[in-house]
Design an enzyme around this catalytic site. Structure first.
Site, PDB file in Angstrom:
ATOM      1  CB  ILE A 133      38.667  29.404  -6.747  1.00 61.01           C
ATOM      2  CG1 ILE A 133      37.981  30.765  -6.630  1.00 61.01           C
ATOM      3  CG2 ILE A 133      39.881  29.521  -7.661  1.00 61.01           C
ATOM      4  CD1 ILE A 133      38.905  31.878  -6.097  1.00 61.01           C
ATOM      5  CG  ASP A 134      36.849  24.688  -3.742  1.00 63.52           C
ATOM      6  OD1 ASP A 134      36.312  24.285  -4.790  1.00 63.52           O
ATOM      7  OD2 ASP A 134      37.732  24.053  -3.123  1.00 63.52           O
ATOM      8  CE  LYS A 135      29.480  30.341   0.587  1.00 61.27           C
ATOM      9  NZ  LYS A 135      28.271  29.827   1.278  1.00 61.27           N
ATOM     10  CB  THR A 137      39.403  28.913  -2.682  1.00 58.51           C
ATOM     11  OG1 THR A 137      39.459  27.547  -2.258  1.00 58.51           O
ATOM     12  CG2 THR A 137      40.759  29.323  -3.222  1.00 58.51           C
ATOM     13  NE  ARG A 228      39.365  22.106   0.383  1.00 55.46           N
ATOM     14  CZ  ARG A 228      38.036  22.177   0.468  1.00 55.46           C
ATOM     15  NH1 ARG A 228      37.336  22.609  -0.586  1.00 55.46           N
ATOM     16  NH2 ARG A 228      37.429  21.846   1.580  1.00 55.46           N
TER      17      ARG A 228
END
Length: 308
Positions: A133-135, A137, A228
């Site tokens: 997952i993104d930083k 998130t 997103r």
């Protein structure tokens, strides 16, 4: 070193050992590493080759080879362990922590923190994230604790994210089927484009209020920034997601949280379902909008990705 044991059932009688191991979920790469980097396979305590035939009632055992060296250094990093057994670990990551080291984030990542936890226990291992997952998130990251488990967990893992978006969306289910490609004006940005890769996101609108809507999103595919990009393309960017048109007044990071993770746990394939409550910043944003954020929200999620 971890030892695995597989009894031979009647329907596998007469199979070659290599074929039998594949029916138990042992990958070709894992078989190769046991043969050439480990101690090999044993049938009733006797060393055997993978072309030997097995018989019903026999037991196959083997040790997984040690993990290869890693360049990731142990560091104290904030996260919690939401679930753990001998084959899998589910880590609950706060926003602001990258999953693994990159050129821009060489330390302070979830990988560093996991190795630090193992070191504190007197254990060794490597970091094998099944999902990333993104930083910014928050939420659940599934990790395989050995090479045998990694492909099995990757095959079965399913995720549900909570997303707080701008604008009022009608209640109920929806689906976005729109290809995603790199955005030409950005190194990291993505966009919906006919030339992109097929991308599908399913969602359910859980409620609306305060000019925002709360969604439970299940990605069918796994493209970079998929949720997103898809929600922004619908005209409802995530709150706080200034990369894709969101405003930061309500939240200083994009409002996306991996809340539910379901997977089949090796070696028996038993279903597991792990849930992570909303972190404080996300919950506070929901409160401002009059949207569920605590027990009521968890009850709403109970029917999403059920364990069975």
């Amino acid at each position: 070193m971890q030892r695995l044991t597989f009894p031979v059932p009647p329907d596998c009688d007469g199979m070659r050992l290599g074929v039998f191991l594949r029916t138990r979920g042992v990958s070709a790469a894992c078989i190769k590493s046991v043969k050439y980097q480990g101690a090999g396979f044993f049938l009733q305590g006797r060393s055997v080759y993978t072309d030997e035939r097995v018989r019903a009632g026999q037991r196959i055992t083997f040790d997984l080879p040690p993990d290869p060296p890693t360049d990731v250094q142990p560091e104290p990093v904030a996260f919690s362990v939401a679930y753990e057994d001998d084959f899998a670990a589910v880590l609950d990551k706060p926003a602001g922590v990258a999953v693994h080291p990159t050129l821009n984030h060489t330390g302070g990542t979830l990988a560093n923190g996991w190795l630090n936890l193992l070191q504190s226990r007197g254990e060794t291992g490597v970091f094998r994230p099944v999902n990333r997952i993104d930083k910014n998130t928050s939420g659940l990251v599934l990790c395989a604790k050995n090479a045998y488990a990694a492909p099995l967990l990757s095959k079965s893992a399913q995720k549900c994210y909570l997303a707080l978006v701008q604008g009022i969306m009608p209640p109920g289910p929806g689906r976005v089927d729109a290809p995603i490609a790199r955005r030409g004006d950005s190194i990291i940005g993505r966009c919906v484009d006919p030339s992109g890769k097929p991308s599908v996101t399913e969602y359910t609108v859980l409620g609306s209020g305060g000019g925002h809507s709360l969604l439970a999103c299940t990605p069918v595919t796994g493209r970079t920034h998929q949720i997103r990009v898809h929600l922004s393309w619908l005209g409802h960017p995530l709150a706080g997601d200034d990369l894709y048109g969101g405003e930061t007044a309500l939240l200083s990071r994009h409002a996306l949280h991996c809340a539910v993770l379901r997977f089949d746990c090796p070696p028996d394939g038993q279903h597991r379902r792990v849930v992570s409550p909303l972190p404080a910043d996300f919950a506070a944003a929901c409160d401002v909008c009059g949207l569920p954020a605590g027990d009521e929200l968890m009850l709403m999620l109970s029917s999403i990705l059920p364990p069975g």
